[in-house]
Each structure stands twice: as C-alpha cells, then as structure tokens.
Design an enzyme around this catalytic site. Structure first.
Site, PDB file in Angstrom:
ATOM      1  N   LYS A  65     -12.774  -4.133  18.183  1.00  0.00           N
ATOM      2  CA  LYS A  65     -13.000  -2.725  17.844  1.00  0.00           C
ATOM      3  C   LYS A  65     -12.838  -2.456  16.336  1.00  0.00           C
ATOM      4  O   LYS A  65     -12.333  -3.305  15.601  1.00  0.00           O
ATOM      5  CB  LYS A  65     -12.040  -1.859  18.657  1.00  0.00           C
ATOM      6  CG  LYS A  65     -12.320  -1.913  20.157  1.00  0.00           C
ATOM      7  CD  LYS A  65     -11.363  -1.017  20.914  1.00  0.00           C
ATOM      8  CE  LYS A  65     -11.672  -0.991  22.394  1.00  0.00           C
ATOM      9  NZ  LYS A  65     -10.780  -0.060  23.107  1.00  0.00           N
ATOM     10  N   ASN A 116      -6.577   0.274  19.813  1.00  0.00           N
ATOM     11  CA  ASN A 116      -6.041  -0.811  20.640  1.00  0.00           C
ATOM     12  C   ASN A 116      -6.767  -2.139  20.477  1.00  0.00           C
ATOM     13  O   ASN A 116      -6.738  -2.986  21.358  1.00  0.00           O
ATOM     14  CB  ASN A 116      -5.928  -0.385  22.105  1.00  0.00           C
ATOM     15  CG  ASN A 116      -7.264  -0.122  22.754  1.00  0.00           C
ATOM     16  OD1 ASN A 116      -8.315  -0.250  22.134  1.00  0.00           O
ATOM     17  ND2 ASN A 116      -7.237   0.244  24.019  1.00  0.00           N
ATOM     18  N   ARG A 169      -8.389 -10.648  30.176  1.00  0.00           N
ATOM     19  CA  ARG A 169      -7.643  -9.404  30.398  1.00  0.00           C
ATOM     20  C   ARG A 169      -6.132  -9.641  30.248  1.00  0.00           C
ATOM     21  O   ARG A 169      -5.424  -8.819  29.662  1.00  0.00           O
ATOM     22  CB  ARG A 169      -7.950  -8.835  31.787  1.00  0.00           C
ATOM     23  CG  ARG A 169      -9.407  -8.480  32.024  1.00  0.00           C
ATOM     24  CD  ARG A 169      -9.886  -7.292  31.271  1.00  0.00           C
ATOM     25  NE  ARG A 169      -9.211  -6.095  31.748  1.00  0.00           N
ATOM     26  CZ  ARG A 169      -9.406  -4.890  31.244  1.00  0.00           C
ATOM     27  NH1 ARG A 169     -10.235  -4.705  30.252  1.00  0.00           N
ATOM     28  NH2 ARG A 169      -8.760  -3.855  31.728  1.00  0.00           N
ATOM     29  N   HIS A 204     -11.581  -4.879  23.405  1.00  0.00           N
ATOM     30  CA  HIS A 204     -12.024  -4.544  24.770  1.00  0.00           C
ATOM     31  C   HIS A 204     -12.521  -5.826  25.415  1.00  0.00           C
ATOM     32  O   HIS A 204     -13.109  -6.679  24.757  1.00  0.00           O
ATOM     33  CB  HIS A 204     -13.170  -3.528  24.738  1.00  0.00           C
ATOM     34  CG  HIS A 204     -13.926  -3.467  26.028  1.00  0.00           C
ATOM     35  ND1 HIS A 204     -13.490  -2.705  27.096  1.00  0.00           N
ATOM     36  CD2 HIS A 204     -15.046  -4.105  26.445  1.00  0.00           C
ATOM     37  CE1 HIS A 204     -14.333  -2.882  28.109  1.00  0.00           C
ATOM     38  NE2 HIS A 204     -15.284  -3.719  27.740  1.00  0.00           N
TER      39      HIS A 204
END
Length: 147
Positions: free
Chosen positions: A10, A125, A88, A128
């Site tokens: 990001k 954050n 993840r 992704h």
C-alpha cells in the site's frame, strides 16, 4: 496445494520504504510471478473494496479514496503451497496494533484503527493480501485485468 494470491504493498509501505523488507519475507512463502508498480484509480479502489464499502458512510469512502487514489502501490502475484493462508498469517491482523510481533504489520505497523478514526483517515496498515481463492480471482481482474 499450490495456489496463487494477490498482494498489494500500500501507499504507506512505499512512502516508508518498506517494500524490500516486505518482499524478502514474502519470497520465503513462494515465487513472485508478477510485480507491478502502478498508480491507483478511484475505479480500482472502489471495485476492490466494493463489499466493504457498500453500507458505509460517504466519509468512510472518502477516507479510502484519499488513502489510495493517485498514489503508487506495488501489486504482486505470489505462487506457493497454501500461499493464501500463509500470506495472511505473515501479514497479521488488519489493525496493526493488534498484530503480533513477527508479522509484517506487527513489526512495522505504526498505526491503529483508533488512531485513524481520531485523525479521520484510513488506517495505514502497509499491505493487503487476498483472503480466499474467490477474492484472489476477483482482485486479479481489478488489478491485473486477467481472468
């Protein structure tokens, strides 16, 4: 089972020059089959977060658009064994403040949902990754344009 996942580094990741550190960790999970730096359009980000944003206020949509539009991201396709679940696990919880050490967000995250809300912005954050095979296919169409 070998599979592929889509990862997005990001804008805050690139602004903080964390991309090489993230890539080193991601490469341990599999083979990078595509990596592309691009500017984000409003259409891309609204399509990407379509399900998350459909019942949200205009202010929340504005926060997301402000975080991404006309900013650079790096889109990655990563292929490996159980790569969706493993990625993840590696990146940690969406809220960096709740991510354990040893995860990308836990080690390099400097934000939280509560800090973002207090500043009326999206949470920074870092990264992704697709959370399922179905979302991988959908996200790949949005970012890469392939079926």
């Amino acid at each position: 089972m070998f599979e592929e996942t889509l990862i997005i580094l990001k804008p805050d990741c690139l602004e903080r020059n964390l991309e090489d550190r993230c890539l080193k960790r991601l490469e341990k999970l599999g083979e990078i089959t595509l990596m592309s730096k691009m500017n984000v359009s409003a259409n891309q980000i609204m399509a990407h977060y379509e399900d998350n944003l459909k019942d949200k206020t205009e202010n929340i949509k504005y926060r997301v658009l402000n975080y991404f539009v006309n900013k650079e991201v790096i889109v990655i396709l990563l292929r490996g064994k159980n790569v969706i679940a493993n990625t993840r696990k590696l990146i940690g919880a969406s809220d960096p403040a709740k991510s354990p050490k040893g995860t990308i967000r836990g080690d390099w995250g400097i934000d939280s949902y509560s800090m973002a809300d207090a500043s009326d912005r999206s949470c920074y954050n870092i990264i992704h990754s697709s959370d399922s095979e179905v979302n991988y296919i959908r996200e790949k169409k949005i970012w890469i344009g392939e079926d």
